[in-house]
Design a protein around this motif. Structure first.
Motif, PDB file in Angstrom:
ATOM      1  N   THR A   1      10.482  31.156   8.553  1.00  0.00           N
ATOM      2  CA  THR A   1      11.652  30.729   9.343  1.00  0.00           C
ATOM      3  C   THR A   1      11.357  29.450  10.113  1.00  0.00           C
ATOM      4  OG1 THR A   1      12.302  33.053   9.569  1.00  0.00           O
ATOM      5  CG2 THR A   1      13.325  31.454  11.060  1.00  0.00           C
ATOM      6  N   ALA A   2      10.152  29.361  10.676  1.00  0.00           N
ATOM      7  CA  ALA A   2       9.765  28.162  11.415  1.00  0.00           C
ATOM      8  C   ALA A   2       9.700  26.954  10.503  1.00  0.00           C
ATOM      9  CB  ALA A   2       8.424  28.384  12.104  1.00  0.00           C
ATOM     10  N   ALA A   3       9.224  27.152   9.261  1.00  0.00           N
ATOM     11  CA  ALA A   3       9.134  26.041   8.320  1.00  0.00           C
ATOM     12  C   ALA A   3      10.514  25.489   7.987  1.00  0.00           C
ATOM     13  CB  ALA A   3       8.413  26.497   7.052  1.00  0.00           C
ATOM     14  N   VAL A   4      11.459  26.404   7.808  1.00  0.00           N
ATOM     15  CA  VAL A   4      12.828  25.951   7.543  1.00  0.00           C
ATOM     16  C   VAL A   4      13.392  25.189   8.739  1.00  0.00           C
ATOM     17  CG1 VAL A   4      15.188  26.720   7.067  1.00  0.00           C
ATOM     18  CG2 VAL A   4      13.257  27.786   5.880  1.00  0.00           C
ATOM     19  N   ALA A   5      13.144  25.723   9.940  1.00  0.00           N
ATOM     20  CA  ALA A   5      13.681  25.092  11.145  1.00  0.00           C
ATOM     21  C   ALA A   5      13.046  23.734  11.405  1.00  0.00           C
ATOM     22  CB  ALA A   5      13.461  26.007  12.347  1.00  0.00           C
ATOM     23  N   LEU A   6      11.771  23.575  11.014  1.00  0.00           N
ATOM     24  CA  LEU A   6      11.077  22.316  11.263  1.00  0.00           C
ATOM     25  C   LEU A   6      11.342  21.271  10.186  1.00  0.00           C
ATOM     26  CD1 LEU A   6       7.638  23.736  12.474  1.00  0.00           C
ATOM     27  CD2 LEU A   6       9.368  22.588  13.866  1.00  0.00           C
ATOM     28  N   ARG A   7      11.980  21.670   9.097  1.00  0.00           N
ATOM     29  CA  ARG A   7      12.238  20.716   8.015  1.00  0.00           C
ATOM     30  C   ARG A   7      13.344  19.750   8.408  1.00  0.00           C
ATOM     31  NH1 ARG A   7      16.032  20.836   4.192  1.00  0.00           N
ATOM     32  NH2 ARG A   7      16.609  22.962   4.759  1.00  0.00           N
ATOM     33  N   ARG A   8      13.068  18.469   8.293  1.00  0.00           N
ATOM     34  CA  ARG A   8      14.067  17.456   8.619  1.00  0.00           C
ATOM     35  C   ARG A   8      14.897  17.117   7.383  1.00  0.00           C
ATOM     36  NH1 ARG A   8      13.565  14.416  13.240  1.00  0.00           N
ATOM     37  NH2 ARG A   8      11.793  14.926  14.578  1.00  0.00           N
ATOM     38  N   PRO A   9      16.142  16.751   7.577  1.00  0.00           N
ATOM     39  CA  PRO A   9      16.948  16.329   6.437  1.00  0.00           C
ATOM     40  C   PRO A   9      16.364  15.090   5.783  1.00  0.00           C
ATOM     41  CG  PRO A   9      18.331  16.820   8.330  1.00  0.00           C
ATOM     42  CD  PRO A   9      16.927  16.828   8.816  1.00  0.00           C
ATOM     43  N   VAL A  10      16.559  14.976   4.496  1.00  0.00           N
ATOM     44  CA  VAL A  10      16.062  13.836   3.740  1.00  0.00           C
ATOM     45  C   VAL A  10      17.176  12.783   3.672  1.00  0.00           C
ATOM     46  CG1 VAL A  10      15.162  13.053   1.514  1.00  0.00           C
ATOM     47  CG2 VAL A  10      14.577  15.329   2.390  1.00  0.00           C
ATOM     48  N   GLY A  11      16.828  11.541   3.983  1.00  0.00           N
ATOM     49  CA  GLY A  11      17.820  10.478   3.975  1.00  0.00           C
ATOM     50  C   GLY A  11      18.439  10.300   5.354  1.00  0.00           C
ATOM     51  N   VAL A  12      19.484   9.517   5.408  1.00  0.00           N
ATOM     52  CA  VAL A  12      20.132   9.171   6.670  1.00  0.00           C
ATOM     53  C   VAL A  12      21.601   9.570   6.602  1.00  0.00           C
ATOM     54  CG1 VAL A  12      20.698   7.336   8.293  1.00  0.00           C
ATOM     55  CG2 VAL A  12      18.563   7.237   6.999  1.00  0.00           C
ATOM     56  N   ALA A  13      22.042  10.339   7.567  1.00  0.00           N
ATOM     57  CA  ALA A  13      23.461  10.687   7.657  1.00  0.00           C
ATOM     58  C   ALA A  13      24.228   9.535   8.299  1.00  0.00           C
ATOM     59  CB  ALA A  13      23.643  11.955   8.465  1.00  0.00           C
ATOM     60  N   ALA A  14      25.466   9.362   7.914  1.00  0.00           N
ATOM     61  CA  ALA A  14      26.246   8.231   8.410  1.00  0.00           C
ATOM     62  C   ALA A  14      27.725   8.570   8.404  1.00  0.00           C
ATOM     63  CB  ALA A  14      25.990   6.995   7.553  1.00  0.00           C
ATOM     64  N   ALA A  15      28.470   7.825   9.211  1.00  0.00           N
ATOM     65  CA  ALA A  15      29.924   7.943   9.247  1.00  0.00           C
ATOM     66  C   ALA A  15      30.516   6.544   9.263  1.00  0.00           C
ATOM     67  CB  ALA A  15      30.389   8.726  10.471  1.00  0.00           C
ATOM     68  N   ALA A  16      31.590   6.338   8.520  1.00  0.00           N
ATOM     69  CA  ALA A  16      32.264   5.050   8.464  1.00  0.00           C
ATOM     70  C   ALA A  16      33.762   5.288   8.589  1.00  0.00           C
ATOM     71  CB  ALA A  16      31.947   4.323   7.160  1.00  0.00           C
ATOM     72  N   ILE A  17      34.470   4.255   9.064  1.00  0.00           N
ATOM     73  CA  ILE A  17      35.894   4.406   9.333  1.00  0.00           C
ATOM     74  C   ILE A  17      36.614   3.140   8.879  1.00  0.00           C
ATOM     75  CG2 ILE A  17      35.718   3.523  11.701  1.00  0.00           C
ATOM     76  CD1 ILE A  17      37.752   5.656  12.504  1.00  0.00           C
ATOM     77  N   ALA A  18      37.766   3.298   8.272  1.00  0.00           N
ATOM     78  CA  ALA A  18      38.562   2.173   7.781  1.00  0.00           C
ATOM     79  C   ALA A  18      40.008   2.371   8.182  1.00  0.00           C
ATOM     80  CB  ALA A  18      38.442   2.041   6.261  1.00  0.00           C
ATOM     81  N   VAL A  19      40.720   1.243   8.397  1.00  0.00           N
ATOM     82  CA  VAL A  19      42.122   1.280   8.843  1.00  0.00           C
ATOM     83  C   VAL A  19      42.959   0.382   7.949  1.00  0.00           C
ATOM     84  CG1 VAL A  19      43.688   0.923  10.782  1.00  0.00           C
ATOM     85  CG2 VAL A  19      41.336   1.583  11.214  1.00  0.00           C
ATOM     86  N   SER A  20      44.130   0.838   7.594  1.00  0.00           N
ATOM     87  CA  SER A  20      45.098   0.029   6.870  1.00  0.00           C
ATOM     88  C   SER A  20      46.488   0.353   7.392  1.00  0.00           C
ATOM     89  CB  SER A  20      45.012   0.279   5.357  1.00  0.00           C
ATOM     90  OG  SER A  20      45.307   1.634   5.062  1.00  0.00           O
ATOM     91  N   VAL A  21      47.402  -0.587   7.219  1.00  0.00           N
ATOM     92  CA  VAL A  21      48.786  -0.411   7.667  1.00  0.00           C
ATOM     93  C   VAL A  21      49.670  -0.332   6.437  1.00  0.00           C
ATOM     94  CG1 VAL A  21      50.660  -1.357   9.043  1.00  0.00           C
ATOM     95  CG2 VAL A  21      48.294  -1.694   9.776  1.00  0.00           C
ATOM     96  N   GLU A  22      50.385   0.775   6.299  1.00  0.00           N
ATOM     97  CA  GLU A  22      51.273   0.995   5.165  1.00  0.00           C
ATOM     98  C   GLU A  22      52.664   1.340   5.695  1.00  0.00           C
ATOM     99  OE1 GLU A  22      49.573   4.021   2.749  1.00  0.00           O
ATOM    100  OE2 GLU A  22      47.648   2.976   2.459  1.00  0.00           O
TER     101      GLU A  22
END
Length: 420
Positions: A47-68
């Motif tokens: 259980t500790a090994a699972v909890a100590l495992r870090r995610p692989v890669g980088v999480a990100a969020a992006a946002i875009a706007v358009s007018v329709e």
């Protein structure tokens, strides 16, 4: 789409404590020769090994706007790193309280929101806060709040009647001037004089003349000239129809704002004069850099439209009178909530310009206001009404832009050309 936001993962503390406990149990079991005790430490270690495992890669969020059409479309894309369990997003539109959304993030997810267009000009449409969770909630990553901003173009409107200056310029144009020239409008018949062109001789009128053998008669015409129009915008105020919201200025609750009326008014007036072949200049009273020099043509209209669309309120600005050309028609676009702008209108009228006060204060409502707000609103309206009446008395044309009969008011004013 803006650049994704990235931050480091932070541990909440439970995984490390669980790992220390697993090591302690395993150590006690192996040291004492008790296999059953050592076996108890294996699930804790896993259980500790699972909890100590870090995610692989980088999480990100992006946002875009358009007018329709009449909607602002906001698209949010969340890219979760391998090992991310879920994402908690809190999105607030137009500075209103945020709505929380929980989405899975084991793969990229896209969310879409459609918002009504409330105001024109530059504005913040949506602000996003987010947290990503991994390792059963043991790891958390905070996303920098991406902000969706948009610049909404003003609605297209038209002006039916053009007001001319009291005196037109010497440049050729499309308006009948009050001087002789090569226009198309007949003025009168007169004896031939030095400087008259031979093609202007009216042979029929000459034949009917008492002395046709010694006197030639010419047809004299009015010259055509262009008008010099100047549009001046007072961008200090952007007050809405709801008086109770003047202090808080919340975009979703203040209703139609004064700049929502001012932006299309400026563009409509400029378009009407430029289509007639006249020259137009634009000035912002409190932002000297936001101006367009006098000119004509479609490019000038696009320049004025771009400058006005980007205009935002500057409540702390100080009005600075621009330099005006000689004998211009000046459109002063303002709410006229104080004496400074009204004083400029009187000054320009006394200098010989034709001045039109475009009133862009929306129809106000005191709904939800307490007695103090209602009294202050009443006093403000009385002072403003008196101010506008004083402008009318000095021959300044006052046109409330939100009124449905504004074209009739302009037509009525256009019939009066003023002093020669």
């Amino acid at each position: 789409m803006n650049e994704p936001t990235r931050q480091r993962w932070h541990r909440r503390g439970g995984g490390a404590a669980l790992g220390m406990l697993a090591i302690l149990v395993l150590g006690v079991g192996l040291g004492s020769g008790r296999a059953d005790v050592a076996l108890l430490g294996l699930p804790l270690a896993a259980t500790a090994a699972v909890a100590l495992r870090r995610p692989v890669g980088v999480a990100a969020a992006a946002i875009a706007v358009s007018v329709e059409d009449d909607e602002v479309v906001v698209r949010v894309r969340v890219e979760g790193a391998a090992g991310v369990d879920f994402v908690v997003l809190a999105a607030g539109a137009y500075e209103e309280p945020a709505t929380t959304v929980v989405v899975g993030a084991r793969r990229a997810r896209s969310l879409e929101a459609r918002l009504p267009v409330l105001h024109s000009g530059p504005q913040e449409v949506l602000r996003l806060h987010g947290r990503l969770f991994a390792a059963g909630g043991e790891l958390v990553q905070h996303l920098d709040p991406p902000t969706a901003r948009a610049t909404i173009a003003p609605k297209r409107e038209r002006v039916a009647s053009l007001l001319l200056p009291h005196r037109l310029t010497n440049r050729p144009g499309g308006h009948a001037a009050r001087r002789l020239g090569d226009g198309l409008d007949f003025r009168d018949l007169a004896p031939f004089a030095p400087g008259d062109r031979l093609r202007r001789i009216d042979w029929r009128a000459t034949a009917r003349s008492p002395r046709p053998e010694s006197e030639l008669i010419v047809r004299r015409m009015d010259a055509t000239a262009e008008a010099a129009a100047v549009i001046v915008l007072d961008s200090r105020d952007d007050v809405g129809a709801a008086v109770v919201e003047w202090a808080s200025d919340r975009p979703a609750r203040k209703g139609t704002a004064s700049l929502d009326l001012a932006r299309p008014a400026v563009i409509a007036i400029a378009a009407s004069y430029l289509e007639a072949g006249d020259r137009v200049a634009f000035h912002d009273l409190v932002r000297s850099g936001a101006s367009a020099r006098s000119g004509g043509g479609r490019r000038k209209l696009e320049q004025i439209r771009a400058v006005v669309t980007q205009t935002v309120a500057r409540p702390s600005g100080t009005p600075k009178a621009p330099v005006l050309p000689t004998a211009a028609v000046v459109y002063l676009v303002s709410t006229f909530l104080d004496e400074d702008v009204a004083g400029l209108a009187v000054l320009w009228r006394n200098a010989g310009h034709r001045v039109v006060a475009i009133d862009v204060l929306p129809r106000l409502t005191a709904e939800g206001a307490d007695e103090a707000h209602r009294l202050a609103h009443r006093i403000l309206q009385l002072e403003r009404a008196d101010r506008l009446e004083r402008l009318r008395r000095v021959d300044v044309t006052v046109v409330p832009w939100e009124r449905t009969d504004r074209d009739a008011l302009l037509r009525q004013a256009a019939r009066h050309r003023g002093p020669r």
